[in-house]
Design a protein around this motif. Structure first.
Motif: not given
Ligand code: UT7
Length: 335
Positions: A289-312
């Protein structure tokens, strides 16, 4: 000696969705090639007039992260900002964020480590918190790629991959008595600096020199990437640096609760997943959905995973990145 933890996460992407079919109107490419080779279906691009810049997107992500940490902007004692696409050549984007957020005179440090920028920045924040110097450090990765890509057929191997967006984390002194950032592991290999690079404008290619160039020649003010060479190194280094982090903590791949790889190419993530024998539930990808957002890619993915309840709470979260430099790194976090 203290330990640190991530106390808040935030992300922001521009509203403007650019599909593979949209790009096919600008250059000789197609949806099938892009999806098959990269996994990408669409990305976000800043639209002229929408008010987004690298630093304003960083501010939006940071504001959410600070709020979720239960903090005020005035609680932040340092900004560490990772980007390869700053609003200006100098000063760095960190001070622009500091100004936009009204953060008085707190120090702002810029990290220039491209796709590994967030992991490097997180590692620096971790060190400042561990020593007790600061209690709350704001770490941001933000990129405006769309403004500087070659959207003709000549640049297609690069321009279909990259997207715009920002992600942020607040790194705080860990006062919970549990978990937190266990360790970070950083590497670089500058002999491959030319394999994924943007050479100018710089002191190597001053503007007059670029203006003199024939547009038909290789233009050093668009990014160059030796795709297959980068790919081959990426799959080796990703796996290596994840194992380095796990070994340092007496852990193994089966202990991973969630791996957030830098979103470089879905095939790279799938290769690492297979190599480490991880299940689909243990790896988070959103490059589709976002392509490669370089320095932003990990914090965007981490935020999304956390928002979706995939990180406990209690999960082992592993961040890993590889990119231009070459630079690579990992972070082991007990959530
Ligand atoms: O985030 C930082 C780290 N970056 C990475 O890790 C990226 C690593 N590399 C890659 O992801 C892949 O190498 C790419 C996605 C960049 C390219 O995929 P590839 O499978 O390595 O393709 P290729 O470069 O070998 O090119 C294959 C063909 C070429 O045509 P010929 O020579 O076979 O006729 C290219 O010209 O595909 C052509 N091509 C395209 N065709 C349609 C290159 N880009 C495109 C395109 N659309 N966008």
């Amino acid at each position: 000696m203290y330990t640190s933890r991530i106390s808040g996460l935030g992300s922001y992407v521009p509203e403007n969705v650019v599909t593979n079919d949209d790009l096919a109107k600008l250059m000789d490419t197609n949806d099938e090639w892009i999806q098959e080779r990269t996994g990408i279906k669409e990305r976000r691009h800043i639209k002229k007039g929408d008010g987004n810049t690298t630093s304003t997107m960083g501010v939006k992500a940071a504001t959410i992260a600070i709020e979720r940490a239960g903090l005020q902007t005035s609680d932040i004692e340092m900004i560490i900002f990772a980007t390869l696409s700053p609003d200006m050549y100098f000063p760095g984007g960190g001070v622009q964020i500091q100004d936009l957020m009204g953060m008085d005179t707190v120090p702002a440090l810029d990290v220039r480590n491209q796709c590994s920028g967030f992991v490097y920045a997180l590692s620096v924040a971790d060190q400042f918190v561990r020593t007790g110097m600061y209690k709350h450090v704001l770490v941001i990765g933000s990129e405006n790629h769309s403004g500087g890509l070659d959207f003709t057929t000549r640049g297609r191997n690069v321009s279909v991959i990259f997207g715009d967006g920002a992600g942020a984390a607040v790194v705080s002194r860990n006062e919970t008595g549990k978990g937190g950032i266990l360790s970070t592991h950083l590497h670089s290999e500058g002999k491959h600096k030319d394999e994924l690079a943007l050479q100018g404008p710089s002191t190597g290619y001053w503007v007059p020199e670029i203006l003199e160039k024939n547009p038909q020649e290789d233009i050093p003010y668009y990014p160059y990437m030796n795709g297959q060479f980068v790919f081959k190194h990426a799959v080796v280094r990703f796996a290596e640096v994840i194992m380095e982090g796990l070994n340092a903590n007496g852990l193994s791949p089966s202990d991973i609760g969630m791996l957030i790889p830098h979103q470089a190419n879905l095939r790279i993530s799938q290769f690492i997943q297979k190599k480490l024998r991880l299940s689909d539930d243990q790896v988070y990808n959103n490059i589709q959905r976002y392509g490669n957002t370089t320095a932003a890619s990990i914090p965007i993915a981490l935020t999304e995973a956390w928002e979706k309840g995939k990180i406990k709470e209690g999960d082992l979260v592993v961040l890993a990145a590889f990119g231009s430099g070459f630079t690579w790194g990992s972070a082991m976090i007990r959530w």
